[in-house]
Design a protein around this motif. Structure first.
Motif, PDB file in Angstrom:
ATOM      1  N   VAL A 110       0.970  -1.121   0.053  1.00 18.28           N
ATOM      2  CA  VAL A 110       0.207  -0.098   0.094  1.00 18.28           C
ATOM      3  C   VAL A 110       0.801   1.327   0.122  1.00 18.28           C
ATOM      4  CG1 VAL A 110      -1.524   1.397   1.400  1.00 18.28           C
ATOM      5  CG2 VAL A 110      -2.136  -0.949   0.996  1.00 18.28           C
ATOM      6  N   LEU A 111       1.955   1.194   0.853  1.00 24.89           N
ATOM      7  CA  LEU A 111       2.678   2.613   0.896  1.00 24.89           C
ATOM      8  C   LEU A 111       3.723   2.577  -0.460  1.00 24.89           C
ATOM      9  CD1 LEU A 111       4.097   2.503   4.533  1.00 24.89           C
ATOM     10  CD2 LEU A 111       2.303   3.868   3.347  1.00 24.89           C
ATOM     11  N   THR A 112       3.939   1.440  -1.026  1.00 21.66           N
ATOM     12  CA  THR A 112       4.740   1.554  -2.591  1.00 21.66           C
ATOM     13  C   THR A 112       3.635   2.221  -3.337  1.00 21.66           C
ATOM     14  OG1 THR A 112       6.003  -0.503  -1.746  1.00 21.66           O
ATOM     15  CG2 THR A 112       5.770   0.248  -4.137  1.00 21.66           C
ATOM     16  N   CYS A 113       2.738   1.724  -3.460  1.00 26.87           N
ATOM     17  CA  CYS A 113       1.525   2.347  -4.430  1.00 26.87           C
ATOM     18  C   CYS A 113       1.599   3.926  -4.145  1.00 26.87           C
ATOM     19  CB  CYS A 113       0.191   1.859  -4.207  1.00 26.87           C
ATOM     20  SG  CYS A 113       0.198  -0.086  -4.683  1.00 26.87           S
ATOM     21  N   TRP A 114       1.445   4.233  -2.995  1.00 22.29           N
ATOM     22  CA  TRP A 114       1.196   5.626  -2.303  1.00 22.29           C
ATOM     23  C   TRP A 114       2.552   6.500  -3.000  1.00 22.29           C
ATOM     24  CZ3 TRP A 114       4.060   8.163   1.535  1.00 22.29           C
ATOM     25  CH2 TRP A 114       3.386   9.574   1.885  1.00 22.29           C
ATOM     26  N   VAL A 115       3.557   5.850  -2.715  1.00 27.41           N
ATOM     27  CA  VAL A 115       4.935   6.572  -3.062  1.00 27.41           C
ATOM     28  C   VAL A 115       5.106   6.791  -4.706  1.00 27.41           C
ATOM     29  CG1 VAL A 115       7.627   6.546  -3.197  1.00 27.41           C
ATOM     30  CG2 VAL A 115       6.166   6.017  -1.177  1.00 27.41           C
ATOM     31  N   MET A 116       4.573   5.660  -5.258  1.00 28.69           N
ATOM     32  CA  MET A 116       4.586   5.666  -6.767  1.00 28.69           C
ATOM     33  C   MET A 116       3.646   6.776  -7.268  1.00 28.69           C
ATOM     34  SD  MET A 116       5.043   1.529  -7.671  1.00 28.69           S
ATOM     35  CE  MET A 116       4.442   1.860  -9.200  1.00 28.69           C
ATOM     36  N   GLY A 117       2.597   6.935  -6.793  1.00 32.77           N
ATOM     37  CA  GLY A 117       1.677   7.892  -7.216  1.00 32.77           C
ATOM     38  C   GLY A 117       2.132   9.278  -6.983  1.00 32.77           C
ATOM     39  N   TRP A 118       2.780   9.542  -5.978  1.00 30.55           N
ATOM     40  CA  TRP A 118       3.419  10.881  -5.600  1.00 30.55           C
ATOM     41  C   TRP A 118       4.611  11.165  -6.610  1.00 30.55           C
ATOM     42  CZ3 TRP A 118       1.074  14.903  -3.778  1.00 30.55           C
ATOM     43  CH2 TRP A 118       0.173  14.477  -2.988  1.00 30.55           C
ATOM     44  N   MET A 119       5.146  10.084  -6.738  1.00 31.24           N
ATOM     45  CA  MET A 119       6.526  10.162  -7.631  1.00 31.24           C
ATOM     46  C   MET A 119       6.125  10.234  -9.027  1.00 31.24           C
ATOM     47  SD  MET A 119       8.821  10.816  -5.590  1.00 31.24           S
ATOM     48  CE  MET A 119      10.287  10.908  -6.566  1.00 31.24           C
ATOM     49  N   GLY A 120       5.090   9.828  -9.496  1.00 28.54           N
ATOM     50  CA  GLY A 120       4.582   9.656 -10.547  1.00 28.54           C
ATOM     51  C   GLY A 120       3.818  10.817 -11.263  1.00 28.54           C
ATOM     52  N   MET A 121       3.075  11.759 -10.463  1.00 35.37           N
ATOM     53  CA  MET A 121       2.778  12.964 -10.878  1.00 35.37           C
ATOM     54  C   MET A 121       3.536  13.854 -11.555  1.00 35.37           C
ATOM     55  SD  MET A 121      -0.772  13.855  -8.539  1.00 35.37           S
ATOM     56  CE  MET A 121      -0.186  12.935  -6.728  1.00 35.37           C
ATOM     57  N   PRO A 122       4.493  14.220 -10.921  1.00 33.12           N
ATOM     58  CA  PRO A 122       5.419  15.278 -11.438  1.00 33.12           C
ATOM     59  C   PRO A 122       6.001  14.412 -12.704  1.00 33.12           C
ATOM     60  CG  PRO A 122       6.181  14.768  -9.218  1.00 33.12           C
ATOM     61  CD  PRO A 122       4.936  13.840  -9.415  1.00 33.12           C
ATOM     62  N   SER A 123       6.397  13.376 -12.763  1.00 31.62           N
ATOM     63  CA  SER A 123       7.006  12.797 -13.846  1.00 31.62           C
ATOM     64  C   SER A 123       6.237  12.932 -15.217  1.00 31.62           C
ATOM     65  CB  SER A 123       7.512  11.157 -13.577  1.00 31.62           C
ATOM     66  OG  SER A 123       8.345  11.255 -12.480  1.00 31.62           O
ATOM     67  N   ALA A 124       4.760  12.453 -14.908  1.00 30.77           N
ATOM     68  CA  ALA A 124       3.897  12.365 -15.861  1.00 30.77           C
ATOM     69  C   ALA A 124       3.641  13.979 -16.483  1.00 30.77           C
ATOM     70  CB  ALA A 124       2.713  11.952 -15.351  1.00 30.77           C
ATOM     71  N   MET A 125       3.803  14.928 -15.711  1.00 32.26           N
ATOM     72  CA  MET A 125       3.459  16.454 -15.954  1.00 32.26           C
ATOM     73  C   MET A 125       4.770  16.727 -16.826  1.00 32.26           C
ATOM     74  SD  MET A 125       1.669  18.306 -12.988  1.00 32.26           S
ATOM     75  CE  MET A 125       1.344  17.139 -11.757  1.00 32.26           C
ATOM     76  N   LEU A 126       5.850  16.143 -16.440  1.00 35.26           N
ATOM     77  CA  LEU A 126       7.147  16.642 -17.022  1.00 35.26           C
ATOM     78  C   LEU A 126       7.145  16.002 -18.496  1.00 35.26           C
ATOM     79  CD1 LEU A 126       9.840  18.016 -16.720  1.00 35.26           C
ATOM     80  CD2 LEU A 126      10.786  15.818 -16.064  1.00 35.26           C
ATOM     81  N   ILE A 127       6.952  14.876 -18.692  1.00 40.33           N
ATOM     82  CA  ILE A 127       6.944  14.276 -20.150  1.00 40.33           C
ATOM     83  C   ILE A 127       5.472  14.449 -20.867  1.00 40.33           C
ATOM     84  CG2 ILE A 127       8.749  12.693 -19.460  1.00 40.33           C
ATOM     85  CD1 ILE A 127       6.717  10.432 -19.436  1.00 40.33           C
ATOM     86  N   GLU A 128       4.576  15.205 -20.155  1.00 41.92           N
ATOM     87  CA  GLU A 128       3.110  15.384 -20.885  1.00 41.92           C
ATOM     88  C   GLU A 128       2.604  14.065 -21.120  1.00 41.92           C
ATOM     89  OE1 GLU A 128       3.851  18.020 -23.975  1.00 41.92           O
ATOM     90  OE2 GLU A 128       4.594  19.761 -22.675  1.00 41.92           O
TER      91      GLU A 128
END
Length: 87
Positions: free
Chosen positions: A30-48
């Motif tokens: 559960v915590l791994t999913c949480w961290v992946m979500g927070w780390m994925g948001m800026p990455s997804a925005m960066l690469i559009e």
């Protein structure tokens, strides 16, 4: 779910790891999913990659969804959840 609550549950899990090893493994997932979500948001925005944002947002909500599901199951007597006292 607040960061303090996440920490309290994690401390309970570590303290009771010998009694509840599967519960600890699930909480780590559960915590791994949480961290992946927070780390994925800026990455997804960066690469559009806008299509990934809903998945990232959902992943950040996993701890709250998991805790509320466990609370509901505990109240209905379907699953015992000892770590609810940590919240």
């Amino acid at each position: 779910m607040k960061l303090k609550q996440l920490g309290q549950v994690k401390r309970w899990m570590i303290g009771h790891a010998h009694q509840h090893p599967v519960e600890l493994a699930v909480w780590n997932l559960v915590l791994t999913c949480w961290v992946m979500g927070w780390m994925g948001m800026p990455s997804a925005m960066l690469i559009e990659e806008w299509a990934a944002l809903p998945a990232c947002l959902t992943a950040t909500l996993v701890p709250s969804l998991y805790a509320s599901a466990r609370l509901r199951l505990h109240r209905h007597g379907r699953l015992r959840c000892d770590w609810l006292t940590a919240l």
